[in-house]
Design an enzyme around this catalytic site. Structure first.
Site, PDB file in Angstrom:
ATOM      1  N   SER A 172      11.361   1.474  -5.659  1.00  0.00           N
ATOM      2  CA  SER A 172      11.528   2.374  -4.513  1.00  0.00           C
ATOM      3  C   SER A 172      10.313   3.286  -4.415  1.00  0.00           C
ATOM      4  CB  SER A 172      12.823   3.171  -4.679  1.00  0.00           C
ATOM      5  OG  SER A 172      13.135   3.883  -3.514  1.00  0.00           O
ATOM      6  N   ASN A 173      10.461   4.435  -3.776  1.00  0.00           N
ATOM      7  CA  ASN A 173       9.370   5.407  -3.658  1.00  0.00           C
ATOM      8  C   ASN A 173       9.981   6.812  -3.571  1.00  0.00           C
ATOM      9  OD1 ASN A 173       9.762   6.214  -0.764  1.00  0.00           O
ATOM     10  ND2 ASN A 173       9.542   4.007  -0.508  1.00  0.00           N
ATOM     11  N   PRO A 174       9.158   7.865  -3.658  1.00  0.00           N
ATOM     12  CA  PRO A 174       9.731   9.227  -3.777  1.00  0.00           C
ATOM     13  C   PRO A 174      10.205   9.863  -2.468  1.00  0.00           C
ATOM     14  CG  PRO A 174       7.436   9.135  -4.556  1.00  0.00           C
ATOM     15  CD  PRO A 174       7.698   7.878  -3.817  1.00  0.00           C
ATOM     16  N   SER A 175      10.286   9.123  -1.375  1.00  0.00           N
ATOM     17  CA  SER A 175      10.726   9.744  -0.114  1.00  0.00           C
ATOM     18  C   SER A 175      12.092  10.415  -0.278  1.00  0.00           C
ATOM     19  CB  SER A 175      10.816   8.653   0.963  1.00  0.00           C
ATOM     20  OG  SER A 175      11.501   9.160   2.081  1.00  0.00           O
ATOM     21  N   ALA A 182      10.315   5.523   4.622  1.00  0.00           N
ATOM     22  CA  ALA A 182       9.286   4.984   3.739  1.00  0.00           C
ATOM     23  C   ALA A 182       9.811   3.644   3.205  1.00  0.00           C
ATOM     24  CB  ALA A 182       9.003   5.959   2.604  1.00  0.00           C
TER      25      ALA A 182
END
Ligand code: CTP
Length: 221
Positions: free
Chosen positions: A24-27, A92
């Site tokens: 995943s990503n930090p959004s 994101a």
């Protein structure tokens, strides 16, 4: 007069390897939910498609749809795209997903450390091919460097009407921060800089700008 029908995506996506692991990503989902709240306050009919996010869903929306993966996000947006006057794609979306999903927890001594990934669908680019006259597409460009140039490339490649160029990982705005700063670049080459402020205040300004630029005539604001 009709109200503006607005489709907004927010938050990250999660691409699961197995039921307990994902990429995943930090959004945080804060920018997209702030945009949804501001659009609802402006009297727009808002559908929010939200990836995994702790941020509360604002009141006043027509609907909020929770999704997990990029494929689920695509499907939810695709179902609603044709009836929207504007899509604001602030999610994101993960650019890659594991080549295959294993439906049971993989034991650590059985993990393949040479995992293979495949690209996810580019949701905005795919939907932009269905864009109809009078429909507006807004993308975000999350960049660590050469922000404006990369944003202009995305504006053209994804057939957008506007792109919000956003520096990330600079310690000032972007992922995880409660404030943001960005440059809105429009198809006609014009640009507006929104200086560092809370995401709520940036969202309010963005919706005001889109209202007058895209729906200045013929829509109730
Ligand atoms: N986007 C999308 N589908 C993807 C990836 C991105 O719809 N699979 C959208 C994002 O929501 C954003 C815009 O495309 O509005 C640009 O996303 P960004 O992550 O900045 O760029 P990418 O297109 O992923 O390209 P790159 O990672 O090479 O910068």
């Amino acid at each position: 007069m009709d109200k503006v029908r607005c489709l907004i995506s927010a938050g990250p996506t999660r691409e699961h390897l197995d039921p307990v692991r994902y990429i995943s990503n930090p959004s945080s989902g804060r920018m997209g939910t702030a945009l949804a709240a501001a659009a609802a306050r402006a009297g727009w009919r808002v559908s929010l498609v939200l990836g995994p996010s702790e941020v509360p869903i604002p009141g006043g929306l027509e609907e909020a749809v929770r999704v997990t993966s990029s494929d689920e996000m695509y499907s939810a947006l695709s179902d609603r795209f044709d009836s929207a006057d504007i899509l604001i794609m602030s999610a994101a979306v993960s650019d890659m997903k594991p080549e295959r999903f294993i439906p049971r927890k993989v034991k650590k001594n059985q993990i393949d450390f040479n995992l293979r990934f495949v690209p996810t669908i580019d949701i905005l680019k795919t939907l932009s091919k269905r864009k109809r006259p009078g429909q507006f597409l807004v993308g975000f460009a999350a960049e660590t460097d050469d922000v404006l140039n990369y944003a202009k490339v995305k504006l053209a490649e994804k057939n957008l009407d506007a792109v919000a160029a956003n520096r990330v990982c600079s310690g000032r705005g972007g992922f995880g921060d409660t404030s943001n700063e960005m440059t809105l670049i429009f198809k006609d080459g014009s640009a507006e800089f929104l200086e560092y402020a809370s995401k709520d205040s940036i969202a309010e300004k963005m919706i005001g700008i889109f209202s007058s630029r895209f729906f200045g005539k013929g829509k109730t604001l």
